[in-house]
Design a protein around this motif. Structure first.
Motif, PDB file in Angstrom:
ATOM      1  N   LEU A 172       0.866  -1.185   0.000  1.00 43.07           N
ATOM      2  CA  LEU A 172       0.000   0.000   0.000  1.00 43.07           C
ATOM      3  C   LEU A 172       0.904   1.237   0.000  1.00 43.07           C
ATOM      4  O   LEU A 172       1.819   1.331   0.827  1.00 43.07           O
ATOM      5  CB  LEU A 172      -0.920   0.035   1.218  1.00 43.07           C
ATOM      6  N   SER A 173       0.628   2.140  -0.912  1.00 44.02           N
ATOM      7  CA  SER A 173       1.473   3.320  -1.078  1.00 44.02           C
ATOM      8  C   SER A 173       0.737   4.579  -0.615  1.00 44.02           C
ATOM      9  O   SER A 173      -0.279   4.957  -1.188  1.00 44.02           O
ATOM     10  CB  SER A 173       1.881   3.482  -2.544  1.00 44.02           C
ATOM     11  N   PHE A 174       1.265   5.215   0.431  1.00 39.90           N
ATOM     12  CA  PHE A 174       0.692   6.464   0.899  1.00 39.90           C
ATOM     13  C   PHE A 174       0.773   7.549  -0.171  1.00 39.90           C
ATOM     14  O   PHE A 174      -0.024   8.486  -0.175  1.00 39.90           O
ATOM     15  CB  PHE A 174       1.436   6.947   2.157  1.00 39.90           C
ATOM     16  N   GLY A 175       1.748   7.437  -1.074  1.00 38.50           N
ATOM     17  CA  GLY A 175       1.990   8.482  -2.072  1.00 38.50           C
ATOM     18  C   GLY A 175       0.819   8.754  -2.989  1.00 38.50           C
ATOM     19  O   GLY A 175       0.628   9.882  -3.444  1.00 38.50           O
ATOM     20  N   ASP A 176       0.009   7.722  -3.294  1.00 38.49           N
ATOM     21  CA  ASP A 176      -1.119   7.916  -4.198  1.00 38.49           C
ATOM     22  C   ASP A 176      -2.469   7.953  -3.483  1.00 38.49           C
ATOM     23  O   ASP A 176      -3.510   8.030  -4.115  1.00 38.49           O
ATOM     24  CB  ASP A 176      -1.135   6.810  -5.271  1.00 38.49           C
ATOM     25  N   TYR A 177      -2.447   7.905  -2.154  1.00 38.00           N
ATOM     26  CA  TYR A 177      -3.655   8.180  -1.366  1.00 38.00           C
ATOM     27  C   TYR A 177      -3.572   9.648  -0.956  1.00 38.00           C
ATOM     28  O   TYR A 177      -2.906  10.012   0.007  1.00 38.00           O
ATOM     29  CB  TYR A 177      -3.705   7.314  -0.105  1.00 38.00           C
TER      30      TYR A 177
END
Length: 770
Positions: A384-389
């Motif tokens: 899970l990537s915080f960058g695209d949330y």
């Protein structure tokens, strides 16, 4: 000072005895005749200024008013800003007392008393040659032997408030049966202070004179509450928690993997301060059954021996997910890791273990590509990537942020579960009324909250900022808590404006990176005919009450500006402060005015970002045309479809035909009306006839803003080219696909003539005039 042994402003007796005498008379009249006291304050200001003219050897203008004197000395640089505003405060209140027989406000007299002290200290420091210690300011108190009426005593106590004299909730009347409702938030005092082991609002008020101030300070970075720990989650953090999509997606992953027998590695990828620790602490407190079988490593690079570097530490953490062990591993691990560290790990040659499968998984996820990667999974790994949330969402009407809006509501909503609101009510019981309380009430206005969220989104888009929940809450504290914390009844009109939320929002650029960025989006910087119109009205109309009530749509704002309803004669600094505050207040409270002065290039950029993510072909086509126009204007063009290939400083210009062939094959349209997963830049793609050979152009807001100016006729300079280096490189690449080998257009600008050099059907060069 006011003790009976030392006269008020006694340090002025040698250098300005008349002013010192007026000051003593002013102080003596405060409790007996406030109106006369206010008039004496005005006389004091006159005597101070007359001495300034004398000391500076300036001729006093004939029949000059106090206003004229202040204005002249201000413009000549003899009076600094804060002293000019103190003089204006005295002048305006003095005029009101002199012309209105009903005006007899003791609170105004108290304000002027403090302003007189400020002016007196300034005058002494500038014009005295003595070196004495100036006593600190003291609030005037009635003389012990004087027979003061009970009503005046009551007014004084109301003015000072129990908070200034100390006090806490334990001093308030107790409830007889514990069931009646307290004044604060319709919740009984029994509920408030005895509920569970930890009350909603701590009844002990240590070293503070305001419950609201204490609660708001818990939002600051310097607070103990700011320390994030993946294994701890306080009740305060529990209240402030807002569900985010990445949390909900992680819960789904954990739920799906709950009954797995095989090993599982969950990678939480992001950057510093994006909320990984908070998310893990929340799960540990509220969803413990989902993570009981997992070992959690939060910032694993600091979890082991200081003798090991980051890569060696990660090898130890992930050894059971190496190529050698992964098939037999039953370990379940959640690893919170920064993207840069993960990239280094998978590209490093490790000594003991190999991580080929992990590397393939990360590469297939597209984490380090232009793709949108929120969640990616295979049999063993989840990522899970915080960058695209994102912390904001795209809609057709503009950006919104459920996250930031929810955090503001957590702070401001009038609910019995809200410790901040309960603190406000308890302070009201204690007669506390400072600018912290006024700012808090102002922030309770829903449109004000929307505007602040929109401003924060602007800084994210324009400055590429990452604003975590912690940074945002610290920002909220910064715009609510001014430097001056005394009661508003003791503050001058200008001190109130200076401490008001709109000015804290745009005038505190040194406080944090958020406030620094917000100073650049101050509505005062907008070029608008609507602001110009307002300037003209304020400079030409005498009746400001009509203007204020026409623009203001918030009662707190009107109260802040109320002292200026009929006072149009403000000197330079005072007028500037009033005007700046007026514009900012109107922007934050008046929807129509705010929409009229919004940044149009920013609005269009967000609209196009939404349409690209939606796959709206009509809007996408229009944007491609807009950028095509920018490309031709950047280099210059003699006619349609031709672009210059040499510099404008040469005697003649060469241009070639250039056919830009756009493609949208790379776009992945979203079916959602509200888009929360997206790339924050607009990616364009072109080809030279072969769709497999694409050139990409990534447009962020700074580049779009520059290209918008180019379309309007702006000529980019060297710095622009350095800032837009990727755009310049893109142009160089597409220029290589032009038709200069087949045809060149020669333009002589001074002679307004054009010639064509091209090959004929037999390959020979032909030179023709256009």
């Amino acid at each position: 000072m006011s003790s009976g042994e030392v006269n008020f402003l006694s340090f002025l007796e040698e250098i300005n005895p008349d002013a010192a005498l007026s000051a003593n008379k002013m102080e003596a009249l405060i409790f007996e005749d406030p109106s006369s006291s206010i008039i004496k304050a005005r006389v004091y200001a006159e005597e101070i200024l007359n001495e300034v003219f004398k000391q500076e050897k300036i001729d006093v203008p004939f029949q000059s008013s106090l206003y004229d004197k202040i204005l002249l000395l201000t413009r000549e640089g003899y009076i600094k800003r804060d002293i000019q505003q103190a003089l204006d405060t005295i002048r305006l209140s003095g005029n009101k007392a002199a012309h209105n027989a009903q005006f007899n406000d003791i609170t105004v007299a108290f304000k002027l008393h403090k302003e007189m002290y400020k002016i007196g200290v300034w005058f002494y420091e500038v014009y005295s040659t003595e070196n004495i210690k100036i006593p600190p300011y003291e609030i005037p108190k009635p003389k012990p032997k004087e027979n003061i009426q009970d009503l005046v005593k009551k007014e004084l106590m109301e003015l000072l408030g129990s908070g200034l004299l100390g006090g806490s909730l334990k001093d308030l009347p107790k409830e007889e049966d514990g069931t009646s409702e307290a004044k604060s938030g319709n919740i009984s005092r029994k509920e408030l202070f005895a509920k569970k082991e930890t009350p909603i609002l701590d009844p002990q008020l240590d070293r503070e004179n305001s419950y609201l101030l204490r609660e708001l300070r818990r939002l600051k970075d310097s607070s103990q509450e700011a320390i994030e720990n993946a294994s701890q989650f306080s009740r305060f953090k529990e209240y402030l928690h807002v569900d985010r999509r990445i949390q909900l997606d992680l819960e789904k992953v954990l739920e799906a993997n709950k009954d797995r027998d095989k090993g599982n590695l969950i990678l939480l990828c992001g950057s510093v301060g994006d909320g990984k620790s908070h998310l893990l602490a929340y799960l540990n407190e509220n969803k413990k059954e989902l993570i009981d079988n997992y070992t959690i490593f939060n910032d694993a690079t600091e979890s082991f021996s200081p003798n090991k570097n980051a890569m060696e530490t990660l090898e130890e953490v992930l050894r059971n997910f190496s190529d050698q062990s992964i098939e037999n591993s039953k370990d379940k691990v959640i690893l919170a890791i920064n993207m840069g560290v993960l990239h280094n790990f998978i590209t490093t040659d490790h000594k003991e273990y190999k991580y080929t499968k992990l590397k393939q998984f990360v590469e297939q996820s597209g984490l380090f590509l232009d793709n949108i990667t929120t969640y990616y999974s295979d049999e063993t790994f989840d990522l899970l990537s915080f960058g695209d949330y994102h912390s904001y969402e795209l809609t057709e009407r503009g950006p919104v942020s459920h996250f930031y809006s929810s955090l503001l509501k957590k702070v401001t909503d009038p609910r019995k579960e809200n410790p901040f609101y309960l603190a406000l009510k308890e302070d009201e019981n204690l007669k506390q009324d400072t600018m912290v309380h006024a700012n808090y009430r102002f922030l309770q206005n829903e449109f004000v909250q929307q505007q602040i969220v929109q401003l924060v989104i602007q800084t994210i888009v324009k400055k590429k900022m990452v604003i975590s929940a912690r940074a945002f809450l610290n920002f909220v504290a910064d715009i609510l808590i001014p430097d001056q914390l005394e009661k508003t009844s003791l503050m001058s009109e200008f001190e109130v404006l200076r401490s008001a939320l709109p000015n804290l929002l745009f005038n505190r650029k040194d406080r944090s990176s958020i406030l620094n960025s917000l100073s650049d989006v101050d509505p005062l910087h907008q070029r608008s005919e609507h602001i110009d119109e307002l300037v003209v009205k304020l400079n030409t109309l005498e009746d400001w009450e009509t203007i204020i009530k026409a623009y203001m749509e918030d009662q707190t704002s009107i109260r802040w500006l109320e002292p200026f309803m009929s006072k149009s004669e403000l000197t330079d600094y005072s007028f500037n402060m009033f005007f700046e505050t007026f514009i900012r207040l109107t922007y934050l409270t008046n929807k129509k005015f705010a929409s009229n002065i919004e940044d149009q290039s920013y609005t269009r950029y967000l609209q196009n970002l939404y349409y690209f993510n939606k796959g709206d072909k009509r809007a996408v086509k229009s944007f491609y045309e807009e950028i095509k126009n920018s490309i031709y204007k950047w280099k210059g063009s003699p006619k349609k479809d031709y672009i210059y290939i040499n510099k404008s400083t040469e005697k003649y210009r060469l241009s070639q035909k250039l056919n830009l062939r756009p493609t949208i094959d790379h776009l992945k349209p979203s079916t959602n009306e509200v888009i929360d997963s997206f790339k924050s830049t607009i990616l364009l793609a072109y080809h030279n006839g072969n769709s497999d050979n694409k050139l990409f152009l990534d447009i962020d807001f700074p580049l779009y803003s520059l290209l918008t100016k180019v379309q309007e006729g702006y000529r980019p300079n060297k710095k622009d080219e350095e800032d837009a280096i990727k755009f310049v490189e893109f142009i160089d690449k597409i220029m290589a696909s032009g038709e200069k080998k087949r045809e060149l257009l020669v333009h002589f600008p001074n002679h307004h003539k054009q010639y064509v050099i091209k090959r004929d059907d037999f390959g020979a060069f032909v030179f023709e005039r256009e």
